[in-house]
Design a protein around this motif. Structure first.
Motif, short mmCIF file in Angstrom:
data_model
loop_
_atom_site.label_atom_id
_atom_site.label_comp_id
_atom_site.label_asym_id
_atom_site.label_seq_id
_atom_site.Cartn_x
_atom_site.Cartn_y
_atom_site.Cartn_z
N GLY A 354 -14.91 -6.68 1.82
CA GLY A 354 -14.18 -5.42 1.89
C GLY A 354 -13.54 -5.02 0.57
N ASP A 355 -13.33 -3.71 0.40
CA ASP A 355 -12.69 -3.22 -0.81
C ASP A 355 -11.18 -3.46 -0.74
OD1 ASP A 355 -11.71 -1.33 0.99
OD2 ASP A 355 -13.01 0.27 0.28
N SER A 356 -10.46 -3.00 -1.74
CA SER A 356 -9.03 -3.27 -1.82
C SER A 356 -8.27 -2.65 -0.64
CB SER A 356 -8.45 -2.76 -3.14
OG SER A 356 -8.67 -1.36 -3.27
N THR A 357 -8.71 -1.49 -0.19
CA THR A 357 -8.05 -0.84 0.96
C THR A 357 -8.22 -1.68 2.22
OG1 THR A 357 -8.46 1.36 0.04
CG2 THR A 357 -7.97 1.22 2.40
N TYR A 358 -9.44 -2.18 2.42
CA TYR A 358 -9.69 -3.05 3.57
C TYR A 358 -8.86 -4.32 3.49
CZ TYR A 358 -11.94 -6.56 6.47
OH TYR A 358 -12.15 -7.57 7.37
N GLN A 359 -8.79 -4.92 2.30
CA GLN A 359 -8.06 -6.16 2.15
C GLN A 359 -6.56 -5.96 2.41
OE1 GLN A 359 -8.90 -8.26 -1.47
NE2 GLN A 359 -11.02 -8.71 -0.89
N ARG A 360 -6.02 -4.83 1.94
CA ARG A 360 -4.61 -4.55 2.21
C ARG A 360 -4.37 -4.39 3.71
NH1 ARG A 360 -5.00 -1.27 -2.41
NH2 ARG A 360 -5.29 0.61 -1.12
N ARG A 361 -5.28 -3.71 4.36
CA ARG A 361 -5.14 -3.53 5.81
C ARG A 361 -5.24 -4.87 6.53
NH1 ARG A 361 -9.59 0.22 7.94
NH2 ARG A 361 -8.49 1.70 6.59
N ALA A 362 -6.20 -5.69 6.12
CA ALA A 362 -6.37 -7.00 6.75
C ALA A 362 -5.15 -7.88 6.53
CB ALA A 362 -7.63 -7.69 6.20
N MET A 363 -4.58 -7.84 5.31
CA MET A 363 -3.38 -8.62 5.03
C MET A 363 -2.20 -8.12 5.87
SD MET A 363 -3.70 -11.15 2.89
CE MET A 363 -4.73 -11.77 1.54
#
Length: 611
Positions: A354-363
């Protein structure tokens, strides 16, 4: 059953499904759809969502079309409806050409009340043309959270379902899900073009489920103890993160005499289908699975859901635990969780595609899950708050039953943060929790000698706490974001919020992990929300006799036992002890078709068991 516009929803509820009254917001939803309006329904698992589209499908002219991602379960769903006298069918890839043609012909001839389709099947030009020729009573979009990329189970196939609003503007649509945060709710409404729909948001509370989260020590041993001491012979689901973990745990449970089966996407499709069928149709099977298993599982008597690995989000956790106790009887949501879970989940997010947006959401999802694990307050309050619902302490979760003990850990946390900082600044080194704890405790090892860790000012300053206690501190500090873990080795880095702690501007209270003796059962749990199921000796014998009769009926028909009668109905029969067909018909869950089919057999069991 013949659909007729003059049929009353309440008559259908009683005559077909065997219930005297609607629950919660069911009647409002049914009236909205029967009247031709659209609806978005957020209702917890076990809350009766299916009746919200099944009853309108039987009242409105035509067939209700149900869009579901669950091809593997459609046959059982149709069988359950047929057992009630409802004319139901499905169209999916498991049918051959002739079988599919027969279903299509039945739909066009007005001989179906309900038709189940997968989303990828629905959007095919052939299917669209078929539906435009048929009389469609409604479209029901089940598991509607799958359309949202904010949710935990996004399915790209669902993105095409917005076309229904354009192609069938006069057919009412109902979108249903058991898990939706405000963001997911808003997105599914937009993507499915349900801006004019009436919204029905029920309480997400499942009061019959006891939520319990324990420190992970030896997860497998803890699970075996939990099952053997509290749920011996019960049906349950155990979730693991990896396929290998599923297979190893399943073998370990079988070795301990527990009737367990593995389920994950790597198994051959025929094995998965067989294991799923056994879980649905046999009593006392424990399914050990990855999250590939479970969505839409309509087995009402799952008495526990256990997690041996940390779920990725509160939404996922809620949906998975919601598979327990669908019959309203007491059930457990049990989980063990430790430091390794935090590190491994963060590593999976960082190393994902995932991109940075996905990773922030996942975190963000993970942080909410960690907060639920580490709370010292009522777990149910925190769980419901995630879905924008406020509640009072429940009295039926571990933190309510046995309130956690907390301690002022400010100094210990300052020592931990200082050790991480000193190792980085003075030695240019970053380590995982193991080496940091060794430095704090002054444990002599080859790595410390090679890097001259003994000369650091933080060497041995934490010898007052045991290694287990330090692991507890690290876990909770990671959960709060005071520390972060990065990379394949889970190296520790000081978080952005650590400054005020190091400057003595805030105090840090941590919970003391309880020590549970091996083999001990939980004490003092106050059950709420489900009917009492404490039976005397004679009633227990009667209940088991009814279960045995039910098993024979289910085997004879090759259907799950709950399709004959769920446990809750059997308990109702035991309590009422009817001595006539008329009295049996008054028991909740006994509709006219089942009364006709099973009534004599039930009365025969009652007569022989009560003498």
């Amino acid at each position: 059953m013949t659909s007729a516009a003059t049929t009353s929803p309440l008559d259908v509820l009683h005559d077909v499904f065997g219930y005297d009254e609607f629950r919660g917001q069911q009647q409002g939803v049914v009236d909205q759809i029967v009247g031709g309006g659209d609806a978005v329904v957020l209702m917890p698992t076990g809350g009766g969502k299916s009746l919200c589209y099944q009853i309108p499908s039987l009242v409105r002219p035509g067939a209700g079309v149900v869009i579901s991602p669950l091809i593997a379960l459609m046959a059982d769903q149709v069988t359950a409806l047929e057992n009630l006298g409802v004319r139901a069918a499905y169209l999916n890839s498991t049918l051959d050409f002739e079988e599919a043609q027969n279903v299509e012909r039945a739909l066009l001839d007005g001989e179906l009340d309900l038709l189940y389709l997968a989303p990828e099947r629905l959007v095919l030009p052939r299917t669209m043309a078929l539906l435009e020729r048929a009389q469609v009573a409604l479209f029901a979009i089940d598991e509607a959270h799958c359309v949202s990329q904010w949710g935990h189970d996004f399915r790209s196939d669902y993105l095409g379902l917005g076309v229904l609003a354009e192609r069938f503007p006069d057919v009412p649509r109902i979108a249903l899900t058991a898990t939706a945060t405000p963001a997911t709710h808003a997105e599914l409404t937009e993507r499915l073009h349900l801006g004019e729909a009436q919204h029905f948001v029920a309480s997400f509370d499942r009061p019959n489920i006891t939520y319990r989260i324990e420190p992970k020590q030896s997860g497998r041993s803890q699970l075996i103890n939990f099952i053997t001491t509290e749920h011996s012979g019960d049906s349950g689901i155990v979730y693991c993160l990896s396929r290998r973990g599923v297979e190893q745990l399943s073998e370990a449970l079988v070795a301990r005499g527990i009737n367990a089966l593995p389920y994950h996407a790597g198994l051959p499709s025929e094995v998965r289908a067989d294991h799923q069928a056994r879980f649905l149709r046999e009593d006392g099977v424990v399914m050990v699975a990855t999250i590939a298993f479970g969505m839409g599982i309509d087995k009402p008597d799952v008495r526990f859901v256990a997690h041996l690995d940390l779920p990725r989000s509160v939404e996922g956790y809620y949906q998975e635990t919601g598979r327990a106790g669908r019959d309203g009887l007491p059930a457990d949501a049990w989980m063990v969780y430790g430091l390794g879970d935090v590190v491994s989940q963060r590593r999976l997010i960082e190393s994902g595609d995932g991109d940075s947006t996905y990773q922030r959401r996942a975190m963000s999802h993970l942080d909410s899950m960690l907060a639920l694990c580490e709370t010292v307050d009522c777990r149910r309050v925190q769980l419901l708050r995630y879905f924008d619902e406020e509640s009072a302490p429940c009295g039926n979760c571990d933190t309510c039953i046995t309130p956690p003990v907390t301690w002022d850990a400010t100094v210990a946390v300052q020592k931990l943060l200082s050790a991480v900082i000193r190792l980085d600044r003075e030695r240019g080194q970053r380590f995982g929790s193991g080496q940091v704890i060794d430095v704090l405790r002054g444990n002599d090892n080859e790595r410390s000698r090679a890097a001259d860790h003994e000369s650091l000012s933080v060497w041995g300053i934490g010898e007052d706490l045991s290694e287990t206690q330090w692991k507890t501190v690290v876990r909770q500090v990671l959960a709060r974001g005071l520390l972060e873990s990065h990379g394949d080795y889970g190296v520790l880095v000081v978080g952005e919020d650590a400054g005020p702690v190091l400057r003595n501007e805030v105090e840090v209270s941590l919970r003391v992990d309880p020590i549970k003796k091996s083999g001990s059962k939980k004490a003092g749990a106050k059950r709420r929300g489900g009917p009492e199921v404490e039976l005397g000796t004679a009633d227990t014998a009667l209940f088991e006799a009814l279960r045995s009769w039910r098993a024979d009926q289910a085997k004879e028909q090759s259907v799950p036992a709950y399709v004959v009668f769920p446990d809750a109905t059997l308990y109702g029969i035991v309590e009422a002890k009817p001595n006539s067909i008329n009295e049996l018909g008054k028991v909740s869950g006994v509709g006219l078709k089942k009364l006709e089919r099973y009534g004599p057999g039930v009365l025969e069991v009652l007569e022989s068991s009560t003498g």
